[in-house]
Design a protein around this motif. Structure first.
Motif, PDB file in Angstrom:
ATOM      1  N   ALA A 188       4.735  -2.425  44.454  1.00 40.26           N
ATOM      2  CA  ALA A 188       3.707  -2.737  45.452  1.00 40.26           C
ATOM      3  C   ALA A 188       2.397  -3.198  44.819  1.00 40.26           C
ATOM      4  O   ALA A 188       1.588  -3.872  45.466  1.00 40.26           O
ATOM      5  CB  ALA A 188       3.457  -1.520  46.335  1.00 40.26           C
ATOM      6  N   ALA A 189       2.174  -2.863  43.549  1.00 34.25           N
ATOM      7  CA  ALA A 189       0.913  -3.219  42.888  1.00 34.25           C
ATOM      8  C   ALA A 189       0.705  -4.729  42.840  1.00 34.25           C
ATOM      9  O   ALA A 189      -0.434  -5.222  42.883  1.00 34.25           O
ATOM     10  CB  ALA A 189       0.884  -2.638  41.477  1.00 34.25           C
ATOM     11  N   TRP A 190       1.803  -5.488  42.759  1.00 35.58           N
ATOM     12  CA  TRP A 190       1.695  -6.946  42.693  1.00 35.58           C
ATOM     13  C   TRP A 190       1.038  -7.526  43.950  1.00 35.58           C
ATOM     14  O   TRP A 190       0.408  -8.588  43.893  1.00 35.58           O
ATOM     15  CB  TRP A 190       3.071  -7.577  42.509  1.00 35.58           C
ATOM     16  CG  TRP A 190       3.634  -7.448  41.124  1.00 35.58           C
ATOM     17  CD1 TRP A 190       4.415  -6.430  40.660  1.00 35.58           C
ATOM     18  CD2 TRP A 190       3.463  -8.349  40.024  1.00 35.58           C
ATOM     19  NE1 TRP A 190       4.746  -6.635  39.339  1.00 35.58           N
ATOM     20  CE2 TRP A 190       4.168  -7.815  38.928  1.00 35.58           C
ATOM     21  CE3 TRP A 190       2.790  -9.561  39.865  1.00 35.58           C
ATOM     22  CZ2 TRP A 190       4.219  -8.446  37.687  1.00 35.58           C
ATOM     23  CZ3 TRP A 190       2.832 -10.199  38.641  1.00 35.58           C
ATOM     24  CH2 TRP A 190       3.538  -9.634  37.556  1.00 35.58           C
ATOM     25  N   SER A 191       1.176  -6.851  45.075  1.00 34.57           N
ATOM     26  CA  SER A 191       0.644  -7.377  46.336  1.00 34.57           C
ATOM     27  C   SER A 191      -0.874  -7.424  46.356  1.00 34.57           C
ATOM     28  O   SER A 191      -1.476  -8.061  47.223  1.00 34.57           O
ATOM     29  CB  SER A 191       1.149  -6.530  47.513  1.00 34.57           C
ATOM     30  OG  SER A 191       0.689  -5.186  47.395  1.00 34.57           O
ATOM     31  N   GLU A 192      -1.526  -6.747  45.406  1.00 31.60           N
ATOM     32  CA  GLU A 192      -2.989  -6.722  45.351  1.00 31.60           C
ATOM     33  C   GLU A 192      -3.560  -7.877  44.513  1.00 31.60           C
ATOM     34  O   GLU A 192      -4.781  -8.047  44.437  1.00 31.60           O
ATOM     35  CB  GLU A 192      -3.462  -5.386  44.757  1.00 31.60           C
ATOM     36  CG  GLU A 192      -3.043  -4.171  45.559  1.00 31.60           C
ATOM     37  CD  GLU A 192      -3.561  -4.233  46.992  1.00 31.60           C
ATOM     38  OE1 GLU A 192      -4.753  -4.577  47.174  1.00 31.60           O
ATOM     39  OE2 GLU A 192      -2.769  -3.971  47.924  1.00 31.60           O
ATOM     40  N   LEU A 221      10.386 -13.044  41.970  1.00 29.59           N
ATOM     41  CA  LEU A 221       9.791 -12.564  43.217  1.00 29.59           C
ATOM     42  C   LEU A 221      10.415 -11.241  43.655  1.00 29.59           C
ATOM     43  O   LEU A 221       9.722 -10.352  44.172  1.00 29.59           O
ATOM     44  CB  LEU A 221       9.968 -13.615  44.319  1.00 29.59           C
ATOM     45  CG  LEU A 221       9.158 -14.909  44.154  1.00 29.59           C
ATOM     46  CD1 LEU A 221       9.499 -15.895  45.259  1.00 29.59           C
ATOM     47  CD2 LEU A 221       7.660 -14.615  44.144  1.00 29.59           C
ATOM     48  N   LYS A 222      11.710 -11.092  43.456  1.00 23.92           N
ATOM     49  CA  LYS A 222      12.383  -9.837  43.814  1.00 23.92           C
ATOM     50  C   LYS A 222      11.861  -8.684  42.969  1.00 23.92           C
ATOM     51  O   LYS A 222      11.664  -7.566  43.464  1.00 23.92           O
ATOM     52  CB  LYS A 222      13.899  -9.982  43.638  1.00 23.92           C
ATOM     53  CG  LYS A 222      14.559 -10.834  44.713  1.00 23.92           C
ATOM     54  CD  LYS A 222      16.062 -10.952  44.487  1.00 23.92           C
ATOM     55  CE  LYS A 222      16.700 -11.836  45.554  1.00 23.92           C
ATOM     56  NZ  LYS A 222      18.168 -12.018  45.339  1.00 23.92           N
ATOM     57  N   GLU A 277       0.733  -3.375  34.811  1.00 19.78           N
ATOM     58  CA  GLU A 277      -0.573  -2.741  34.946  1.00 19.78           C
ATOM     59  C   GLU A 277      -1.696  -3.655  34.451  1.00 19.78           C
ATOM     60  O   GLU A 277      -2.735  -3.803  35.105  1.00 19.78           O
ATOM     61  CB  GLU A 277      -0.594  -1.417  34.166  1.00 19.78           C
ATOM     62  CG  GLU A 277      -1.886  -0.627  34.335  1.00 19.78           C
ATOM     63  CD  GLU A 277      -1.847   0.703  33.606  1.00 19.78           C
ATOM     64  OE1 GLU A 277      -2.940   1.269  33.349  1.00 19.78           O
ATOM     65  OE2 GLU A 277      -0.736   1.184  33.288  1.00 19.78           O
ATOM     66  N   ARG A 278      -1.472  -4.296  33.318  1.00 17.57           N
ATOM     67  CA  ARG A 278      -2.493  -5.181  32.758  1.00 17.57           C
ATOM     68  C   ARG A 278      -2.619  -6.470  33.574  1.00 17.57           C
ATOM     69  O   ARG A 278      -3.704  -7.047  33.684  1.00 17.57           O
ATOM     70  CB  ARG A 278      -2.167  -5.507  31.303  1.00 17.57           C
ATOM     71  CG  ARG A 278      -2.235  -4.299  30.386  1.00 17.57           C
ATOM     72  CD  ARG A 278      -1.997  -4.662  28.939  1.00 17.57           C
ATOM     73  NE  ARG A 278      -3.088  -5.474  28.390  1.00 17.57           N
ATOM     74  CZ  ARG A 278      -3.116  -5.905  27.137  1.00 17.57           C
ATOM     75  NH1 ARG A 278      -2.105  -5.616  26.310  1.00 17.57           N
ATOM     76  NH2 ARG A 278      -4.127  -6.624  26.708  1.00 17.57           N
ATOM     77  N   VAL A 279      -1.509  -6.931  34.142  1.00 13.41           N
ATOM     78  CA  VAL A 279      -1.553  -8.123  34.991  1.00 13.41           C
ATOM     79  C   VAL A 279      -2.375  -7.842  36.244  1.00 13.41           C
ATOM     80  O   VAL A 279      -3.226  -8.647  36.646  1.00 13.41           O
ATOM     81  CB  VAL A 279      -0.131  -8.586  35.383  1.00 13.41           C
ATOM     82  CG1 VAL A 279      -0.199  -9.684  36.450  1.00 13.41           C
ATOM     83  CG2 VAL A 279       0.621  -9.082  34.157  1.00 13.41           C
TER      84      VAL A 279
END
Length: 317
Positions: A270-274, A263-264, A237-239
Motif C-alpha cells: 500500500a505504501a506505493w499508493s502514496e 504493477l501487481k 521504503e527509500r523509493v
C-alpha cells in the motif's frame, strides 16, 4: 668511343637500381598489403586487409550504427519488435549477445562478428574457430555510443561518416543541456524482466540519458548489485521517501508483461499508493528499442522522448 657510351649507361643503371631499392625499403609490409588495425573496447587489436563486407551484429545498437555508416549485415540480432531499418528485414537472425545461434552464424559466414565486451568475451575462441574475427564493445553512456560509432567507422574505413554522426549526437546533447531546468523531475527508472526488477543507476546508459535530459535519478545513491553494477535492488521504503514524479519502466523482452508484473507487485504494498507518480498515473512504459537495449545512433530519439515527457510534466504542474 664505346667506353664513353658504356660508362654513362652503367652509371645510370646503378642510380636507378639504388633509387628502386631505396623506395622498396621505405614501403612497410602493412602499407604494401593495405593492412590496418583497430583496438576494440576489450583492448583487442584486430587487423584487416580491407574493409569487411560480411558483418554479423549481435545487438540492435551495433546493427543501427553499421547501417547508419552506409554498411550492411549478413547476420542480425534476433528481435521481438519491428525493425526501423527496412534493409535488415530479410537478414538472417543469429541470436543475441545473451545467446548466439551458432548454426545460423556459421551459415551466414561472417568476416566479422560484433559482440558485447562482457557477455561475449567467452565466445571469442568459438567465433575465431569459425574463421571470423570478433569486435567487442559496450555502451553504458552516450559517450560510449559515440566511441562505438568512431570505432566502426575505422573498421569500415568510413571515418568521415562516423565523425558526422558523432557531431549530430554531440549537438543534440549540447542542445538539451543548454536548456535551463527550473525544477528537476524525480524519476525511478526500472529495468525489468518478468519477476525481476532493478533500479537503473547513473552509470548505466539509461541513467546517463536521464541525467542528460535533466531529471533526478532517485536511485543514484542506491547500493549497486555485484552481478549488475549498473543497477540496484529496488528498496520500497527509500523509493517512497524519495517520492518520484515518474516511474519509467524499460525491458529487453515483453514490455507489457514486465509492466503488468511490476504493477501487481506495487499493488501488494500500500505504501506505493502514496507516491506522486502513482497518484498522477505517471507510470510510463519506455520503448524497448530505445531503452531496453543500446539504441545506437537513435540515442537522439531516446533523448527527445525523455525531454518531451518531462516538459509535459512541467506543463501539468
Amino acid at each position: 668511343m664505346i667506353s664513353r657510351v658504356i660508362l654513362p649507361l652503367i652509371t645510370l643503371i646503378a642510380l636507378l637500381t639504388a633509387c628502386s631499392e631505396s623506395a622498396a625499403n621505405n614501403i612497410t609490409p602493412a602499407a604494401s598489403e593495405g593492412l590496418y588495425s583497430i583496438d576494440d573496447f576489450a583492448e583487442q587489436t584486430i587487423t584487416f586487409q580491407q574493409a569487411p563486407e560480411r558483418i554479423a551484429a549481435l545487438s540492435n545498437g551495433d546493427m543501427d550504427i553499421i547501417y547508419a555508416l552506409g554498411g550492411s549485415l549478413v547476420g542480425r540480432p534476433t528481435t521481438s519488435f519491428d525493425l526501423v531499418i527496412e534493409e535488415a528485414e530479410e537478414v538472417e537472425q543469429i541470436g543475441s549477445t545473451h545467446e548466439i545461434d551458432l548454426e545460423k552464424l556459421t551459415y551466414v559466414q561472417p568476416d566479422v562478428v560484433l559482440g558485447h565486451t562482457q557477455m561475449n568475451a567467452k565466445d571469442v575462441p568459438t567465433i575465431q574457430g569459425l574463421g571470423a574475427q570478433i569486435v567487442l564493445t559496450d555502451a553504458q553512456s552516450v559517450d560510449d555510443i559515440k566511441e562505438q560509432v568512431l570505432l566502426f567507422g575505422q573498421m569500415l574505413q568510413k571515418e568521415d561518416e562516423a565523425a558526422q554522426i558523432v557531431e549530430t549526437i554531440t549537438h543534440k546533447v549540447s542542445e538539451i543541456q543548454s536548456v535551463t531546468h527550473n525544477e528537476s523531475v524525480n524519476v525511478l527508472l526500472v529495468y525489468g524482466a518478468p519477476g525481476t526488477y532493478m533500479a537503473a543507476l547513473p552509470n548505466s546508459l539509461s541513467g546517463d540519458l536521464l541525467d542528460i535530459a535533466g531529471a533526478n535519478n532517485i536511485a543514484s545513491d542506491f547500493d549497486r548489485l555485484e552481478a549488475y553494477p549498473q543497477y540496484a535492488q529496488i528498496n520500497t521504503e527509500r523509493v517512497v521517501e524519495a517520492n518520484p514524479d515518474y516511474i519509467l519502466i524499460m525491458s529487453h523482452g515483453n514490455s507489457d508483461e514486465v509492466k503488468d508484473g511490476f504493477l501487481k507487485e506495487m499493488e501488494q504494498n500500500a505504501a506505493w499508493s502514496e507516491i506522486n507518480a502513482v497518484k498522477n498515473n505517471h507510470i510510463e512504459l519506455l520503448p524497448s528499442d530505445l531503452f531496453g537495449t543500446n539504441p545506437g545512433t537513435r540515442v537522439t530519439e531516446a533523448l527527445d522522448l525523455l525531454v518531451t515527457l518531462f516538459e509535459s510534466a512541467s506543463d501539468d504542474s
